[in-house]
Design an enzyme around this catalytic site. Structure first.
Site, mmCIF file in Angstrom:
data_model
loop_
_atom_site.group_PDB
_atom_site.id
_atom_site.type_symbol
_atom_site.label_atom_id
_atom_site.label_comp_id
_atom_site.label_asym_id
_atom_site.label_seq_id
_atom_site.Cartn_x
_atom_site.Cartn_y
_atom_site.Cartn_z
ATOM 1 N N GLU A 84 0.836 -1.200 0.000
ATOM 2 C CA GLU A 84 0.000 0.000 0.000
ATOM 3 C C GLU A 84 0.867 1.244 0.000
ATOM 4 O OE1 GLU A 84 -3.323 1.239 0.851
ATOM 5 O OE2 GLU A 84 -4.029 -0.593 -0.097
ATOM 6 N N HIS A 129 -0.879 0.288 5.309
ATOM 7 C CA HIS A 129 0.095 1.328 5.064
ATOM 8 C C HIS A 129 1.330 1.131 5.931
ATOM 9 C CE1 HIS A 129 0.633 5.720 4.036
ATOM 10 N NE2 HIS A 129 0.046 5.244 2.960
#
Lengths: 338, 532
Positions: free
Chosen positions: A10, A306
């Site tokens: 990500e 993330h």
């Protein structure tokens, strides 16, 4: 040469920024293929080019493929050059993203630096200046270096034009533990507005009150010079004994004042209800300095994809890994291992 | 990627706004184009009038905020009337010529959203003509929002980059080449390549073309198809005028080509416009241009270059704007060397020269042309004739063999098909019919060649009876003499050619007289040779 496939994991832009920072610190060159491969508009965007150019400038690096739309970049670090630097960021970029890229090498450099960053200071693509100054940098300072950031001028999207100044006194990073945030010391909700009617700020504060049982004097509207505008942000701040969290709602076209205030206030309420030390944004930012310190651990709400991608990149350059482990109170323990 | 420079006008209306924060909620094209995450403008050359200096500075300051990467380069370009095409084009051309473009090192986008429509048109034209070596940049507001950045797209004028357009062009081009080949699916690759070239030249150029090739190779037909293709594409309006220069002899040649005034010479009882005038706005096909006299060549050259010429006996020049295609079966280069053809006219014609191969050099095209001739026969006679399978094989076997010399090229093929079709009343050409035709063709081609060729020529000029009275020893000499006479424009010219060696040694005083006397021995004279 470290090879990274940008289409994995990500956070395309974060991969680029972290890789630059890590490369300058570790001296290892890298190549990223399929830069931002999963995005609707793949390849480097302007703000990434600016961040890489800044990394080149402070790190004496040589780059290839650093142009808008490029899908492959090559970065060979040189020696870090602390001192005076000035960088300007275009409309949609953020000064904080550039800072994120150049701060790690500069806090480990052999001399102090003074950085001037111009551009956006409060836009939705990045944590605002207040978050960096009050939530992130105090923890970096606790690890050894001394970094002070000063906001000279706000810069909102789309106009940008803000200015921040950062003083950096380097020092080796030492591991710290951020497990217990301590008692809640103070709270504040400020609605910034520039070139827009006061009424917008008042509606945001009114909505925030419904979700946050905070004292009346904690809520304040703050008008900035109209020529900085248009711009609007709702900043919700909770200062604890050992750390501070800031949640932000950014005003933008098509989103009502009530809606953004509700989202931000609910996120703050959620954080207050948990026992975590770091919110999701702070958790992302802490990984790099913790890895460079070679240890330490902190608690956070729920690790994002993330954060996991960032941990993977860090492992590629430093060999240090993070363990994400749920603990009894519903939070997660993030621990750096060597 | 190279650094990017944008060139565009300051939009005195579109880029203007209230001087306050609300301007950021308005789409301003020049500012907006520097606000995109996926477009980095390194330099922005913004043209503006002196009257808009304040707005230009204001816009430039805003661009500096949203795009610190962009170096602003404000240029004053004052236009008395920004809607006057001549002025705008001229000034933009001056700008383009003086700007130090370096396409190797920089990319350029020409912003056409701002400025008057005339300015947009001029920017487009200059970009298309490569005076501005870039792509066009168009910007537009994002509908239904007050987003200041808007939307940007580039337009590359290289149409071959667009798949669907390129496909259509390829189809249209295939259509045009097929048209030039009269729909015959020729297989000879050299010929097909030549037709592809002719198609491009025909649609892009008005310059003269020269078609070389032996008699019957299809020069005339091709010239007509080129004309028709141009007319289909609206590139030509006037008529197609075809002249065989070999038929223009003597005084009549000038008048036929360039016209004459009434009373210009005996027999000029009325004005005659001439073929050049007739071709005004259209196309003139001068076949066998090598046969044209030196004087006519000079006039033709002037008519091509200046579109003007002087009719016989006229005081004033006439004008005619025609496109020229010339045909020749002679090597004009040799004719120039021999002084029979003007080198300046040859140079003018030799820009687009295409050599049409004879049928013998295109054996793989015999079959498709055979079908074409059968179709033509059916159209002409209202009778569809076909081959038996065996007969077709036999005919094609002969027609594509080295034995078939196809001296008269497509003319021979057309005649051959006509004969076979006419002699096959049932509509089926059988093997017997083909065998008989092959025998005819053999005779035809052997008669045309060598000594048999002389016999045919002399037979035509003298008749069988008189020919029988001439020794074979004399026949060869006489046949060659007649050929030279026919290729010459006058008795004197023929004489000079025939007695060239003596002439060089200065041993012959009057070649024309010598030739006249020689012809008289066979009861022949100059006019007789010209008429037969």
């Amino acid at each position: 040469m470290i090879i990274i496939d940008g289409s994995e994991g990500e956070g395309g832009g974060q991969v680029v920024r972290n890789a630059c920072a890590l490369s300058l610190v570790t001296g290892q060159p890298f190549r990223i293929a399929n830069v931002r491969g999963k995005r609707e508009k793949p390849g480097l965007m302007r703000q990434h080019v600016t961040a890489i150019e800044a990394a080149c400038a402070i790190g004496g690096a040589e780059c290839e493929g650093v142009t808008v739309g490029s899908s492959e970049i090559l970065f060979r670090p040189g020696s870090v050059r602390p001192g005076e630097h000035r960088f300007a960021v275009g409309t949609a970029g953020s000064t904080n993203l550039v800072l994120q890229t150049i701060l790690p090498p500069l806090i480990l450099a052999d001399a102090p630096s003074r950085i001037v960053l111009e551009g956006g200071t409060h836009n939705m693509l990045a944590p605002p200046f207040d978050f960096i100054a009050k939530a992130f940098l105090p923890l970096v300072n606790r690890m050894g270096p001394r970094v002070e950031a000063r906001l000279v001028r706000h810069g909102f999207y789309p106009r940008g034009g803000g200015r921040i100044e950062v003083e950096i006194m380097p020092a080796p990073l030492r591991p710290i533990e951020c497990i217990d945030r301590g008692a809640l010391l103070s709270v504040s909700a400020s609605a910034l507005f520039a070139g827009l009617p006061l009424e917008i700020a008042e509606r945001e504060l009114k909505t925030a009150r419904k979700f946050l049982d905070w004292p009346e004097e904690a809520f304040a509207a703050r008008e900035l010079p109209a020529d900085r505008g248009p711009g609007n942000a709702l900043l919700l701040e909770a200062a604890f004994e050992h750390g501070t969290e800031i949640v932000t709602g950014f005003g933008k076209l098509g989103v009502s004042a009530e809606s953004l205030a509700k989202t931000a206030a609910q996120r703050m309420a959620g954080f207050l209800a948990s026992a975590a030390f770091a919110g999701p944004y702070l958790a992302d930012q802490l990984l790099l300095p913790f890895a460079l310190a070679g240890g330490g651990r902190f608690t956070t709400v729920k690790p994002s994809q993330h954060a996991r991608t960032a941990a993977d990149i860090i492992a590629l350059f430093t060999g240090r890994r993070f363990v994400f482990r749920p603990i009894e109170d519903g939070t997660h323990m993030v621990e750096c291992t060597t | 990627m190279k650094p990017l420079t944008v060139i565009g006008f300051l939009g005195s209306t579109l880029d203007a706004s209230k001087f306050g924060p609300t301007r950021w909620s308005k789409w301003r094209p020049s500012v907006g184009l520097t606000m995109h995450e996926d477009l980095r403008v390194d330099r922005f050359v913004m043209l503006h009038g002196t009257a808009h200096k304040r707005l230009a500075d204001y816009v430039a300051a805003d661009i500096a905020d949203v795009s610190p990467e962009t170096r602003m380069d404000l240029r004053v370009l004052d236009l008395v009337d920004p809607w006057d095409f001549e002025e705008v084009y001229g000034k933009l051309l001056d700008f383009a010529r003086s700007y130090p473009f370096d396409p190797e090192a920089e990319d350029y986008l020409i912003h056409i959203t701002t400025g008057t429509h005339v300015a947009q048109i001029c920017l487009f034209l200059l970009t298309e003509a490569r005076y501005l070596p870039g792509r066009l940049l168009q910007t537009q507001p994002r509908r239904g929002t007050s987003d200041g950045a808007g939307v940007w797209t580039t337009i590359d004028l290289d149409l071959s980059r667009y798949d669907s357009i390129a496909t259509r062009f390829a189809a249209a081009s295939a259509e045009s080449t097929s048209f030039l080949k009269s729909g015959i699916e020729t297989r000879n690759s050299a010929f097909n390549r030549m037709i592809d070239e002719i198609e491009q030249v025909a649609l892009r150029s008005r310059a003269p073309m020269l078609l070389m090739g032996p008699t019957g190779a299809g020069k005339s037909q091709l010239a007509r198809r080129i004309y028709e293709l141009k007319r289909l594409k609206h590139q030509i309006k006037g008529p197609f005028v075809e002249v065989n220069c070999a038929t223009l002899k003597g005084d009549g040649a000038m008048s036929a080509l360039f016209g004459h005034r009434r009373g210009a010479f005996t027999g000029a009882i009325a004005d005659r416009p001439g073929l050049l005038r007739a071709a005004d706005g259209g196309m003139l096909f001068l076949d066998e241009i090598g046969e044209l006299g030196i004087d006519e060549q000079a006039m033709i050259l002037r008519a091509i270059e200046d579109k003007r010429f002087l009719p016989v006996g006229a005081d004033q020049e006439a004008a005619s704007d025609f496109q020229l295609i010339a045909g020749t079966n002679r090597d004009l280069g040799t004719a120039v060397a021999a002084g029979a053809f003007r080198d300046d006219l040859y140079a003018r014609l030799n820009l687009w020269t295409f050599a049409l191969p004879g049928l013998a050099e295109r054996r793989e095209d015999v079959a498709p042309n055979l079908d074409y001739e059968l179709d033509r026969f059916a159209e002409r006679e209202g009778l569809r004739v076909g081959f038996n399978k065996e007969a077709r094989q036999r005919y094609l076997g002969f027609a594509t063999s080295p034995e078939a010399s196809w001296l008269g090229n497509f003319r021979d093929l057309a005649a051959s098909v006509t004969r076979m079709a006419t002699l096959s009343p049932t509509g089926r050409i059988d093997v017997d019919c083909v065998e008989a035709e092959i025998a005819r063709l053999r005779r035809l081609w052997s008669a045309s060649a060598g000594v048999d060729g002389d016999a045919a020529l002399l037979d035509a000029v003298l008749g069988a009876e008189r020919l029988a009275a001439i020794d074979p020893f004399d026949r060869v000499q006489l046949a060659e003499t007649i050929r030279v006479c026919r290729a010459s424009r006058s008795l004197s010219e023929a004489g000079r050619a025939l007695f060239a060696v003596s002439l060089a040694r200065r041993t012959s005083a009057n070649d024309a007289d010598r030739l006249r006397k020689y012809l008289a021995r066979f009861d022949l004279d100059w006019p007789a040779l010209q008429t037969v």
